[in-house]
Design an enzyme around this catalytic site. Structure first.
Site, PDB file in Angstrom:
ATOM      1  CB  CYS A   2      -0.946   0.116   1.192  1.00 35.64           C
ATOM      2  SG  CYS A   2      -1.964  -1.332   1.450  1.00 35.64           S
ATOM      3  NE  ARG A  27       4.461   1.793  -0.626  1.00 33.67           N
ATOM      4  CZ  ARG A  27       5.591   1.364  -0.073  1.00 33.67           C
ATOM      5  NH1 ARG A  27       6.736   1.616  -0.656  1.00 33.67           N
ATOM      6  NH2 ARG A  27       5.575   0.694   1.054  1.00 33.67           N
ATOM      7  CD1 TRP A  74      -0.900  -5.935  -3.896  1.00 33.50           C
ATOM      8  CD2 TRP A  74      -0.633  -6.748  -1.834  1.00 33.50           C
ATOM      9  NE1 TRP A  74      -0.606  -7.283  -4.003  1.00 33.50           N
ATOM     10  CE2 TRP A  74      -0.429  -7.807  -2.754  1.00 33.50           C
ATOM     11  CE3 TRP A  74      -0.503  -7.026  -0.473  1.00 33.50           C
ATOM     12  CZ2 TRP A  74      -0.126  -9.110  -2.370  1.00 33.50           C
ATOM     13  CZ3 TRP A  74      -0.198  -8.327  -0.083  1.00 33.50           C
ATOM     14  CH2 TRP A  74      -0.013  -9.345  -1.034  1.00 33.50           C
ATOM     15  CG  ASN A 100       2.180   0.275   3.805  1.00 33.39           C
ATOM     16  OD1 ASN A 100       1.819  -0.851   3.480  1.00 33.39           O
ATOM     17  ND2 ASN A 100       3.401   0.713   3.624  1.00 33.39           N
ATOM     18  N   GLY A 101       0.258  -1.735   6.113  1.00 37.01           N
ATOM     19  CA  GLY A 101       0.796  -2.750   7.027  1.00 37.01           C
ATOM     20  C   GLY A 101      -0.287  -3.715   7.432  1.00 37.01           C
ATOM     21  CD  GLU A 487      14.967 -11.781 -12.894  1.00 35.85           C
ATOM     22  OE1 GLU A 487      14.563 -12.416 -11.909  1.00 35.85           O
ATOM     23  OE2 GLU A 487      14.619 -10.609 -13.104  1.00 35.85           O
ATOM     24  CE  LYS A 491      11.346  -9.699 -13.981  1.00 37.16           C
ATOM     25  NZ  LYS A 491      12.325  -9.474 -12.948  1.00 37.16           N
ATOM     26  CD  GLU A 494       7.649  -9.900 -12.083  1.00 38.02           C
ATOM     27  OE1 GLU A 494       7.155  -9.533 -11.017  1.00 38.02           O
ATOM     28  OE2 GLU A 494       8.865  -9.807 -12.320  1.00 38.02           O
ATOM     29  CG  HIS A 510      17.118 -35.688 -14.163  1.00 40.11           C
ATOM     30  ND1 HIS A 510      17.543 -36.984 -14.014  1.00 40.11           N
ATOM     31  CD2 HIS A 510      18.224 -34.976 -14.498  1.00 40.11           C
ATOM     32  CE1 HIS A 510      18.853 -37.053 -14.213  1.00 40.11           C
ATOM     33  NE2 HIS A 510      19.292 -35.839 -14.525  1.00 40.11           N
ATOM     34  CE  LYS A 609      10.212  -2.088  -8.211  1.00 38.48           C
ATOM     35  NZ  LYS A 609      10.698  -3.071  -9.188  1.00 38.48           N
TER      36      LYS A 609
HETATM   37  O1  M6R Z   1      12.582  -5.129  -3.123  1.00 33.25           O
HETATM   38  P1  M6R Z   1      13.073  -6.530  -3.182  1.00 33.25           P
HETATM   39  O2  M6R Z   1      14.231  -6.713  -4.098  1.00 33.25           O
HETATM   40  O3  M6R Z   1      13.377  -7.097  -1.820  1.00 33.25           O
HETATM   41  O4  M6R Z   1      11.864  -7.357  -3.768  1.00 33.25           O
HETATM   42  C1  M6R Z   1      11.907  -8.748  -3.882  1.00 33.25           C
HETATM   43  C2  M6R Z   1      10.830  -9.255  -4.792  1.00 33.25           C
HETATM   44  O5  M6R Z   1       9.562  -8.919  -4.314  1.00 33.25           O
HETATM   45  C3  M6R Z   1      10.969  -8.717  -6.221  1.00 33.25           C
HETATM   46  O6  M6R Z   1      12.233  -8.993  -6.747  1.00 33.25           O
HETATM   47  C4  M6R Z   1       9.893  -9.326  -7.137  1.00 33.25           C
HETATM   48  O7  M6R Z   1      10.109 -10.683  -7.308  1.00 33.25           O
HETATM   49  C5  M6R Z   1       9.870  -8.593  -8.486  1.00 33.25           C
HETATM   50  N1  M6R Z   1       8.514  -8.311  -8.844  1.00 33.25           N
HETATM   51  C6  M6R Z   1      10.465  -9.383  -9.585  1.00 33.25           C
HETATM   52  O8  M6R Z   1      10.414  -8.729 -10.807  1.00 33.25           O
END
Ligand code: M6R
Length: 614
Positions: A2, A27, A74, A100-101, A487, A491, A494, A510, A609
């Site tokens: 949030c 956020r 969020w 936020n929390g 990675e 990408k 998501e 395997h 984020k």
């Molecule tokens: O801010 P951080 O690097 O700790 O965040 C970790 C993950 O939440 C972040 O890398 C997330 O997986 C991204 N959306 C990936 O693109």
């Protein structure tokens, strides 16, 4: 997660809050809302959806006001709908609050308040908190600040809150524990936000609240900060922010993610600047090397992170083991913290986090610290909680990353970790002088190589157009490029909502090989450096089952070009730095596929984020 924004001053709060919410929308974007006061009355508008939905709903209906708070959510407690959206007003109609929390013990507090006749409209923990504060305020006959302090001493959980009395719209009380909160100080005006981006054009003077601190922000007064547990007055550090407004705007790109992909040559140069002096054969990292003995003598290194940062940690595992010969364990922060890990004073923990606010990573390093480990933070956001909690560390200097999908954060993390690994290896006497110099020169050359690769993305775009409707993707890599396969798959998942899996290429036989048929695109990361012949065999295995191979290859590679369906060429580099290059076409591929599928690239569904909940 949030985002929260507040304004108190002489301007009209609404446009400031709305612009701030747009900047904090990364956020969370399940719902948003605003509360201002005009002509003695509260004006609240909130709704499910994006900030634009809120703007549409307001539709010019708010009268001007010098006070306002706004929230972009969020969802944690309660589905995303209009009623659960913040701000929340207390049952008496006297207080309004954003949060936020998570308030973990909200259920027992809610029950107690209900038994005294308080009625609730929403399913949120936040509505419980605003009513608890209001209840204390009236029953105990104390002022708002005192009621906030008493309430927060009862709650368990994490919060950044802003609350004000509707009858006294000259004062906002804010408090923080676990979630970020910054107060911007202008001339006769104040700004409150989850990060400084909402107010950069108005002031660069700011106070970052620490955990367990609250502040009274009042017109005509200085910001008064106090400790929540013991009410002690605190003299806060006043920051002069360095950030520029351009850094948080799209600058002509269609999406933040694309801008951030293209910013990588610059952000890598920023990450290396002043640290990598290749021509002099020097690496300078003052923050880290204060504790160099610890690193050089470490029996093992534990690396902790989540998501993309965890992937950067996996690359670092290869770097530290290969170059510095230190055993490395890479852990998901969320697993590490709950499995009673064996940690001793001899352990070195590297915490990797773009935001520096990820709740699990923060909790994991607190645990490791309690057990005596030395903590190094590799964070992007300056002054963030993880950076502050670390004993030493290095900022990645990637600049603000706004797209929810991490791009430049990953490559700058890998660059900083590369510097650390090379220097430790050198100090341990493990690198021949000539190899050391070669490593420095090659790392120094990476930003230019990426710049060259980004001159055209037409190949990635073309391949994206062919495979945009595929329901599944496999990503394969070996050695240093196995984490890049993970990675690449993350990408794609998501931002395009296509199911994708990353695998070590040799592991395919395997199990996952059973998935391969003529409909399965397989992205193989196959630069010349590394286990080239082995990965050529893996490509043959995929082709033998009619899989469609998209290979990321070194420039001029004819062998793989002859067997793969499509190739994307990258610049040649040493194996240890290849993840910095191979990751670029995978970022572009997922970006273009997501755009072609009309997905919201910068704000993918269900994500945020900064994951400040556990
Ligand atoms: O801010 P951080 O690097 O700790 O965040 C970790 C993950 O939440 C972040 O890398 C997330 O997986 C991204 N959306 C990936 O693109």
């Amino acid at each position: 997660m949030c985002g929260i924004v507040g304004y108190l001053g002489f301007r009209n709060a609404e446009p400031i809050i709305i612009k701030g919410l747009r900047r904090l929308e990364y956020r969370g974007y399940d719902s948003s809302g605003i509360a201002t006061v005009a002509n003695g009355g509260l004006q609240v508008v909130k709704c499910q959806g994006k900030v634009q939905d809120l703007v549409d709903k307001i539709d010019g209906s708010l009268a001007e006001s010098g006070i306002g708070i706004g929230h972009t959510r969020w969802a944690t407690h309660g589905v995303p709908n209009d009623v659960n959206a913040h701000p929340h007003v207390s049952a008496s109609g006297k207080l309004v609050l954003i949060h936020n929390g998570i308030i973990e013990n909200y259920a027992s507090i809610k029950e107690a308040l209900q038994s005294r006749g308080v009625e609730f409209k929403s399913d949120t923990d936040t509505e419980v908190l605003v009513n608890l504060i209001d209840d204390i305020r009236t029953v105990e006959g104390v002022n708002l600040a005192k009621a906030v302090r008493m309430a927060l001493n009862q709650v368990i959980g994490a919060y950044a809150i802003c609350v004000y009395e509707i009858d006294n719209p000259t004062k906002i009380v804010v408090a923080k524990k676990g979630s970020p909160l910054v107060v911007g100080i202008g001339e006769n005006e104040f700004f409150i936000a989850s990060d400084a981006t909402p107010f950069l054009e108005y002031t660069k003077t700011a106070i970052y609240l620490e955990d367990d601190e609250m502040a009274v922000v009042e017109l005509g007064e200085e910001v008064k900060v106090r400790s929540i547990p013991n009410n002690k007055a605190i003299n806060p550090y006043v920051h002069q922010l360095q950030m520029d407004i351009e850094a948080i705007e799209k600058g002509g790109y269609d999406h933040f993610m694309l801008k951030e992909i293209y910013e990588q040559p610059k952000s890598l140069r920023d990450a290396l600047r002043g640290r990598l002096l290749a021509d002099q054969g020097i690496i300078k990292m003052s923050g880290i090397f204060e504790y160099r003995e610890k690193l050089v003598n470490a029996d093992r290194i534990l690396i902790i992170g989540c998501g993309t940062s965890w992937h950067a940690g996996l690359v670092a595992e290869y770097l530290f083991e290969d170059l510095a010969r230190i055993p490395v364990e890479v852990e998901y922060a969320s697993e590490f913290r709950y499995r009673n890990p064996v940690i001793t004073e001899k352990d070195v923990v590297i915490a990797i986090s773009q935001s520096g606010e990820t709740a699990d990573t923060l909790a994991a390093i607190k645990l490791a610290k309690e057990r005596g480990a030395t903590i190094f933070g590799v964070c992007n956001v300056v002054g963030s909680s993880i950076a502050r909690e670390s004993d030493a560390g290095a900022y990645t200097h990637a600049g603000p990353e706004i797209g929810v999908a991490s791009t430049k954060a990953f490559t700058t993390q890998v660059a900083v970790l590369s510097l650390m690994a090379i220097q430790i290896a050198y100090e341990k006497g493990l690198l021949k002088e000539s190899y050391y110099y070669q490593l420095l020169a090659e790392l120094d050359a990476v930003p230019d190589k990426i710049e060259k690769m980004l001159e055209s993305d037409s190949k990635a775009k073309y391949i994206s157009s062919l495979f945009k409707d595929a329901p599944n993707f496999l990503y394969l890599g070996r050695g240093f490029n196995f984490p890049v396969a993970l990675e690449g798959a993350l990408k794609l998942k998501e931002i395009s909502y296509i199911h994708a899996e990353g695998y070590p290429a040799a592991e395919m036989k395997h199990g996952p090989i059973a998935l391969i048929d003529e409909n399965m695109p397989v992205v193989v990361i196959a630069p010349k450096s590394g286990q080239y012949e082995k990965i050529v065999s893996n490509i043959q295995e995929v082709k033998a089952r009619n899989g469609k191979v998209i290979a990321v290859v070194s420039k001029g590679d004819k062998e793989i070009a002859a067997m793969a369906d499509h190739v994307i060429e990258i610049e040649e580099s040493m194996e240890v730095f290849s993840p910095l290059l191979t990751t670029i076409p995978l970022q572009l591929l997922s970006y273009h596929i997501a755009v072609m599928r009309e997905c919201n690239v910068d704000q993918p569904r269900n994500l945020a984020k900064s994951v400040t909940v556990e």
